[in-house]
Design a protein around this motif. Structure first.
Motif, PDB file in Angstrom:
ATOM      1  N   LEU A  20       0.830  -1.213   0.000  1.00 23.14           N
ATOM      2  CA  LEU A  20       0.000   0.000   0.000  1.00 23.14           C
ATOM      3  C   LEU A  20       0.861   1.259   0.000  1.00 23.14           C
ATOM      4  O   LEU A  20       0.469   2.280  -0.590  1.00 23.14           O
ATOM      5  N   TRP A  23       1.767   1.700  -3.570  1.00 30.54           N
ATOM      6  CA  TRP A  23       0.578   2.179  -4.293  1.00 30.54           C
ATOM      7  C   TRP A  23       0.347   3.662  -3.998  1.00 30.54           C
ATOM      8  O   TRP A  23       0.048   4.448  -4.900  1.00 30.54           O
ATOM      9  N   THR A  24       0.486   4.054  -2.733  1.00 25.86           N
ATOM     10  CA  THR A  24       0.262   5.452  -2.342  1.00 25.86           C
ATOM     11  C   THR A  24       1.268   6.381  -3.005  1.00 25.86           C
ATOM     12  O   THR A  24       0.908   7.476  -3.453  1.00 25.86           O
ATOM     13  N   VAL A  27       0.222   6.326  -6.931  1.00 30.26           N
ATOM     14  CA  VAL A  27      -1.079   6.833  -7.389  1.00 30.26           C
ATOM     15  C   VAL A  27      -1.344   8.255  -6.889  1.00 30.26           C
ATOM     16  O   VAL A  27      -1.293   9.191  -7.683  1.00 30.26           O
ATOM     17  N   PRO A  34      -2.594   2.785 -12.082  1.00 24.95           N
ATOM     18  CA  PRO A  34      -2.290   1.406 -12.453  1.00 24.95           C
ATOM     19  C   PRO A  34      -3.514   0.716 -13.057  1.00 24.95           C
ATOM     20  O   PRO A  34      -4.551   0.600 -12.412  1.00 24.95           O
ATOM     21  N   ILE A  45      -6.228  -0.751 -10.663  1.00 28.42           N
ATOM     22  CA  ILE A  45      -5.821  -1.423  -9.432  1.00 28.42           C
ATOM     23  C   ILE A  45      -5.948  -0.420  -8.289  1.00 28.42           C
ATOM     24  O   ILE A  45      -5.225   0.572  -8.236  1.00 28.42           O
ATOM     25  N   PRO A  47      -6.551   0.402  -3.913  1.00 30.52           N
ATOM     26  CA  PRO A  47      -5.932  -0.015  -2.656  1.00 30.52           C
ATOM     27  C   PRO A  47      -6.558  -1.284  -2.072  1.00 30.52           C
ATOM     28  O   PRO A  47      -5.868  -2.082  -1.443  1.00 30.52           O
ATOM     29  N   VAL A  50      -4.963  -4.267  -3.773  1.00 25.54           N
ATOM     30  CA  VAL A  50      -3.585  -4.412  -3.290  1.00 25.54           C
ATOM     31  C   VAL A  50      -3.588  -5.046  -1.904  1.00 25.54           C
ATOM     32  O   VAL A  50      -2.832  -5.989  -1.633  1.00 25.54           O
ATOM     33  N   THR A 103       2.492   1.514 -15.186  1.00 28.86           N
ATOM     34  CA  THR A 103       1.749   0.485 -14.458  1.00 28.86           C
ATOM     35  C   THR A 103       2.614  -0.747 -14.256  1.00 28.86           C
ATOM     36  O   THR A 103       2.641  -1.321 -13.166  1.00 28.86           O
ATOM     37  N   VAL A 106       5.136  -0.065 -11.484  1.00 28.13           N
ATOM     38  CA  VAL A 106       4.498  -0.003 -10.167  1.00 28.13           C
ATOM     39  C   VAL A 106       4.118  -1.398  -9.691  1.00 28.13           C
ATOM     40  O   VAL A 106       4.397  -1.774  -8.545  1.00 28.13           O
ATOM     41  N   LEU A 107       3.510  -2.196 -10.561  1.00 28.92           N
ATOM     42  CA  LEU A 107       3.081  -3.533 -10.159  1.00 28.92           C
ATOM     43  C   LEU A 107       4.267  -4.456  -9.894  1.00 28.92           C
ATOM     44  O   LEU A 107       4.244  -5.245  -8.941  1.00 28.92           O
ATOM     45  N   MET A 110       5.587  -3.521  -6.543  1.00 26.35           N
ATOM     46  CA  MET A 110       4.734  -4.040  -5.470  1.00 26.35           C
ATOM     47  C   MET A 110       4.982  -5.525  -5.248  1.00 26.35           C
ATOM     48  O   MET A 110       5.090  -5.986  -4.103  1.00 26.35           O
TER      49      MET A 110
END
Length: 125
Positions: A20, A23-24, A27, A34, A45, A47, A50, A103, A106-107, A110
């Motif tokens: 998270l 993601w924060t 995004v 994403p 995608i 939160p 995730v 994206t 980022v993915l 993660m």
């Protein structure tokens, strides 16, 4: 609660928290959205996705470790190999379904963050 249980709880909760955090940063802070291809359409995608996905992965990894510790002589080694193999295979998802480079990055990040937290946190030394 003993030290081992605290470590496992922190790890299983820490993996979604780390995901998270990524993601924060991606995004709301960096302004990316994403998005992945899902069948004929796309899906953003959020939160919730995730959180749920990374929590399920953490709980599944922990369950596998418990089973291996009960039935295998080299449980930590086997678990680490399996976890790393699953992490590598999981990277195929973002690489194949991400809409755009941002994206995908980022993915992948993660996945790597969650995998790192779980591999380092769950295996007993």
């Amino acid at each position: 609660m003993n030290t081992s249980a605290k470590r496992i709880l922190l790890t299983v909760v820490g993996a979604p928290a780390a995901a998270l955090a990524v993601w924060t940063l991606a995004v709301p802070v960096a302004g990316t959205t994403p998005t992945v291809r899902m069948g004929a359409g796309t899906q953003q995608i959020g939160p919730g996705s995730v959180l749920v996905a990374s929590l399920l992965v953490g709980l599944t990894g922990w369950a596998l470790l418990v089973v291996l510790e009960r039935f295998a002589s080299r449980s930590a080694r086997i678990w680490t190999i399996v976890a790393l193999a699953v992490l590598v295979l999981s990277l195929l998802g973002p690489i194949g379904s991400a809409v755009g480079i941002a994206t995908m990055l980022v993915l992948v990040l993660m996945h790597l963050v969650v995998g790192t937290v779980l591999v380092l946190g769950l295996v007993r030394r």
